[in-house]
Design a protein around this motif. Structure first.
Motif, short mmCIF file in Angstrom:
data_model
loop_
_atom_site.label_atom_id
_atom_site.label_comp_id
_atom_site.label_asym_id
_atom_site.label_seq_id
_atom_site.Cartn_x
_atom_site.Cartn_y
_atom_site.Cartn_z
N PRO A 32 43.31 41.53 40.91
CA PRO A 32 41.98 41.98 41.37
C PRO A 32 42.04 43.26 42.19
CG PRO A 32 42.70 40.00 42.57
CD PRO A 32 43.67 40.21 41.45
N ASP B 155 41.18 46.63 40.77
CA ASP B 155 39.77 46.95 40.57
C ASP B 155 39.25 47.64 41.82
OD1 ASP B 155 37.00 46.95 40.35
OD2 ASP B 155 36.99 45.08 39.19
N VAL C 98 36.87 45.80 44.14
CA VAL C 98 37.42 44.79 45.08
C VAL C 98 37.97 45.49 46.32
CG1 VAL C 98 39.14 42.99 45.38
CG2 VAL C 98 37.92 43.20 43.21
N ARG C 99 38.69 46.59 46.10
CA ARG C 99 39.25 47.32 47.25
C ARG C 99 38.14 47.82 48.15
NH1 ARG C 99 42.51 49.77 43.03
NH2 ARG C 99 41.56 51.81 43.35
N LEU D 124 31.91 42.44 45.05
CA LEU D 124 32.80 41.37 44.60
C LEU D 124 32.20 40.65 43.40
CD1 LEU D 124 34.28 39.43 47.63
CD2 LEU D 124 35.48 40.80 45.95
N ALA E 101 32.45 42.67 40.39
CA ALA E 101 33.80 42.72 39.85
C ALA E 101 34.21 41.40 39.21
CB ALA E 101 34.79 43.09 40.96
N TYR F 233 33.98 38.25 40.91
CA TYR F 233 34.42 37.24 41.87
C TYR F 233 33.25 36.80 42.76
CZ TYR F 233 38.81 39.33 40.42
OH TYR F 233 39.84 39.81 39.67
N ILE G 18 36.05 36.64 50.98
CA ILE G 18 37.48 36.79 50.68
C ILE G 18 38.27 35.97 51.70
CG2 ILE G 18 39.41 38.40 50.48
CD1 ILE G 18 37.16 40.55 50.02
#
Lengths: 528, 324
Positions: A298, A301, A304-305, A359, A362, A364, A398
């Motif tokens: 992940p 991506d 996500v970062r 998120l 992406a 998630y 997260i």
């Protein structure tokens, strides 16, 4: 001469001096740091504190001033006679503490010794082929490739005395594998403003003034003796400062700053350190080692970062964890480094809602789990920063599990890239952005270094990094550096957090200069 | 007697090898020594070279056997961090720890034993109650807290004692002593009290309970019936008989005073072995760590041996048993 006659001789001299000029008074400066100097041998360990300590005893060809700008030291002038050859004119009339004269032979010898096995000067002398004597006071330094920042590179590299080293069997530094001790480990002979009087490793090191120091322009300090003690326990360091047993100590624990300032006997001198604290992320593996997401990575991506980035409230870290002393950063490099670009130093805003949305976008929507590795005895409040980060990103969904370990364990794991997310601090030994790019932004597959723990890379940065290393024109070089910094920023290759504070507890009545690389130069110290 | 001593010495050897094995297997978990040996920007090839030359790439059992081989020749290696012989570092640091431990043990005995006797003989006096309650503090407060509190009061507030270090020391041959200077003696006060407090209360409570036990014994009653003075009964009979367990515990505690001086030494920056060990752990200085652990094991073994021999002299029953 017997001891007694020596004593009376000294007494007579002292009497004459005091009669002739203003009364000479011994001003002793006592200070403490959390650790000890590794060795009296300046080539033993390329570590910030040791290197800073040696500046008071040994001197380089060129040195940093209080604002980290290059100025002449044992060399008076220099020029590039061709792209890989630098000609240095040496200062004449300089004497080592034992009375030996400083000359070109010493420079040639020092570079040879700095490249010998057992020396840890690779980051300074690695790019240098050799130093070549032209005449008694002229030396050519030959580099492997054109080096635009040679002066920065050799500023922490100190000149030793050839004759002294030869006479005392210290021609080579200690080689641990050979298991023999070395005279230079406990003794020193430099050209600097202070000379070593006594050395008890781990206990106490005493230095006295070198009255024959060549630098007449920098003689406005009144310290005549310096006593250095390592004190590991932060509470004891603070107590010793408050009780007046120390004139200065560092680092002053951030939680004690208020107390010290309120004490009336000492204050905390704070300034930004050139070290930047940031989070790194594994972007080289197809599947993260420490995550609940299987089959893909992940962190590759960007969304996500970015979600992690925007879920972190760096202002709260500043006010709660760092007690208002840190400086939030948008880049991986501090403003004091040469090559820094202020126009790029802004941060993405703190926005937990946006983080959540990113998120979900992406893939998630229910969040994800990642392990965060963190040292717990390396940077200012390192473990607490990680705890705060863990709590903040939890709000965006997260779940970070924190593994905080001593630096020896942490660095071992990081260098093996056995890591998914981590906290690290970085600065450049040569105070130049170029080496930060080379260390952190070139992936190992492109010849980068193991310190790039997440294997972040971008083909253009790799290309730029090579060019930055040998571009002599400062303007062109700056454009390349700025381009690379912009790319890593746009990629969110790392998540910069802040520059941590330098925090020196200084007794009232003592004035000194705090350098951004945490170095204390004795020749700026005055005691009332 | 001789066979007894020999068997103890043999046992001691087994203990030492056991300790070094445990110590050595621990070292694989303390982290990478290389990262503390070179600067952060030193290249990876250089690091690998160094690892190879120090033999850190060998499997752990091989490293252990090499280590034993060197130690059996009294070669303890070179400190990674200080780049000096470990044996000379230890020789420098040992006097500081031994002096501190000696003073602490002396304090603990000189205050602990009389206090124990007093509280046993005067069970209901308010002084005894006060002493017993105060001793709870000594048992329950952690050492570093007591140290920091002492520093805060006597160094920061009243400013009569130094907060760190050993003061001026005088070099007598290889031995550096703080006993001969005023600043050295002043520097000893707080660390030795901090270190002694726990042992002091332990000894006091031990003496007290043993003494109470003995005072109830029949032979004490007979002694009293014979019309002996209180003094003779208490000190000639009761005290002598309480001493056996006290000697055991005190002896073992002396070992732990030396071993646990680590915390006190860290708080007061006392330049002894404990501080050296903590610094070595931080820097993963394996030669220093392993030598320290061996030395401490050696201390414990010797102390145990001495304690066993002391029994021999204090308790006549042991001698009789051996004689049979």
């Amino acid at each position: 001469m017997t001891k007694k006659t020596k004593f009376f001789g000294a007494l007579a001299i002292a009497f004459c001096v005091s009669a002739a000029a203003t009364p000479l008074q011994a001003k002793v400066f006592r200070y403490a740091f959390q650790g000890d100097v590794a060795s009296m041998d300046p080539y033993a360990l390329a570590e910030n504190f040791s290197s800073a300590f040696h500046q008071n005893v040994y001197e380089p060809l060129v040195r940093y001033d209080a604002n980290l700008k290059i100025e002449p030291s044992l060399a008076v002038s220099w020029e590039n006679i061709n792209p890989t050859t630098w000609r240095f004119k040496l200062r004449q009339g300089v004497k080592y503490h034992n009375g030996n004269a400083f000359n070109a032979d010493d420079v040639v010898f020092s570079f040879k010794r700095g490249k010998a096995e057992g020396a840890d000067m690779g980051s300074f002398t690695g790019g240098i082929v050799e130093a070549r004597k032209v005449d008694e006071y002229t030396v050519d330094i030959i580099t492997k490739a054109p080096n635009p920042i040679l002066l920065n590179t050799i500023a922490p590299f100190y000149m030793m005395d050839k004759e002294w080293a030869e006479a005392n069997g210290a021609v080579q530094p200690v080689n641990l594998a050979k298991k023999v001790e070395n005279f230079a480990t406990l003794n020193s002979n430099g050209t600097g403003p202070f000379k070593l009087k006594s050395r008890e490793p781990g206990v106490k090191t005493v230095l006295t003034i070198n009255n024959d120091w060549w630098d007449k322009a920098n003689q406005n300090f009144n310290v005549t003796e310096v006593v250095f003690t390592p004190i590991g326990s932060a509470a004891t360091r603070t107590a010793a400062l408050l009780s007046g047993e120390l004139d200065m100590m560092f680092p002053a624990p951030v939680q004690d700053v208020k107390r010290i300032n309120a004490s009336g006997v000492a204050t905390v001198l704070q300034g930004p350190e050139v070290r930047t604290i940031f989070l790194g992320m594994d972007q080289e593996r197809d599947e993260l080692l420490y995550s609940n997401v299987k089959g893909k990575n992940p962190l590759r991506d960007k969304r996500v970062r970015q979600a992690i980035y925007q879920a972190i409230d760096v202002g709260a870290i500043k006010s709660k964890v760092m007690r208002g002393t840190s400086i939030p950063a948008g880049l991986l490099v501090a403003p004091e480094l040469s090559g820094f670009d202020a126009s790029l130093n802004d941060r993405l805003p703190y926005d937990p809602a946006k983080a959540k949305a990113l998120l979900a976008e992406a893939g998630y929507p229910d969040g994800l789990e990642i392990q965060l590795d963190c040292p717990n005895n390396r940077y200012v409040n390192d473990e607490q920063i990680c705890q705060a980060v863990t709590a903040m990103v939890a709000k965006a969904g997260i779940k970070m599990t924190l593994l905080a370990q001593p630096k020896s364990k942490f660095f071992q794991k990081l260098k093996k890239h056995d890591i998914s997310m981590y906290l690290l601090g970085w600065t450049a030994d040569d105070q130049d952005v170029g080496s930060v790019i080379a260390h952190l932004m070139v992936p190992p597959k492109d010849g980068g270094l193991a310190w790039n723990g997440g294997g972040y890379g971008n083909a253009r940065i790799t290309e730029l990094s090579g060019m930055i290393g040998s571009e002599i024109d400062p303007k062109k070089r700056q454009a390349m550096i700025s381009e690379a910094l912009k790319i890593v920023k746009d990629d969110i290759g790392y998540i910069p957090l802040h520059q941590q504070p330098l925090s020196w507890g200084v007794r009232k009545g003592v004035t000194l200069k705090q350098r951004g690389d945490n170095a204390l130069n004795y020749w700026y110290i005055n005691i009332n | 007697m001789l066979s007894f001593v020999l068997s103890r010495i043999l046992q001691s050897f087994i203990v030492m090898i056991g300790v070094s094995l445990v110590a050595f297997s621990l070292f694989t978990y303390v982290g990478d020594p290389i990262s503390n040996l070179v600067g952060i920007q030193t290249s990876d090839e250089k690091r690998e070279q160094l690892r190879e030359s120090l033999g850190l790439n060998e499997p752990a059992p091989v490293q252990f056997v090499n280590f034993l081989g060197r130690v059996s020749q009294f070669d303890f290696g070179i400190s990674y961090q200080q780049k000096r012989k470990v044996s000379s570092i230890i020789a420098e640091r040992l006097p500081a720890t031994l002096e501190l431990s000696f003073v602490s043990a002396l304090l603990a005995l000189l205050i602990g034993v009389p206090a124990g006797i007093y509280t046993a003989l005067n069970r209901d006096s308010w002084v005894s109650h006060l002493m017993l309650s105060a001793s709870l503090i000594g048992v329950s407060l952690p050492t570093f807290l007591i140290g920091i509190m002492l520093i805060f009061v006597f160094a920061v507030q009243i400013q009569i004692l130094p907060s760190f270090g050993r003061g001026e020391v005088v070099q007598l041959g290889f031995w550096s002593t703080g006993f001969l200077t005023a600043s050295g003696l002043k520097a000893l006060i707080m660390p030795s009290i901090t270190l002694a407090l726990f042992q002091m209360t332990l000894i006091m409570r031990l003496v007290r309970s043993e003494m109470l036990e003995v005072l109830r014994a029949d032979y004490i009653k007979f002694a009293r019936a014979r019309g002996l003075s209180d003094r003779m009964v208490h000190f000639g009979y009761a005290l002598m008989n309480t001493l056996v367990p006290v000697i055991t515990i005190t002896g073992l505690q002396l070992g732990s005073i030396i071993a646990f001086a680590i915390i006190t030494e860290t708080v007061f920056q006392w330049p002894g072995l404990g501080l050296m060990f903590i610094q070595a752990i931080n820097e993963v200085d394996i030669p220093v760590m392993s030598t320290y652990l061996l030395l401490i094991a050696c201390f414990f073994v010797i102390i145990n041996l001495v304690v066993d021999l002391l029994y021999y002299f204090v308790d006549p029953r042991l001698r009789i048993k051996q004689g049979q």
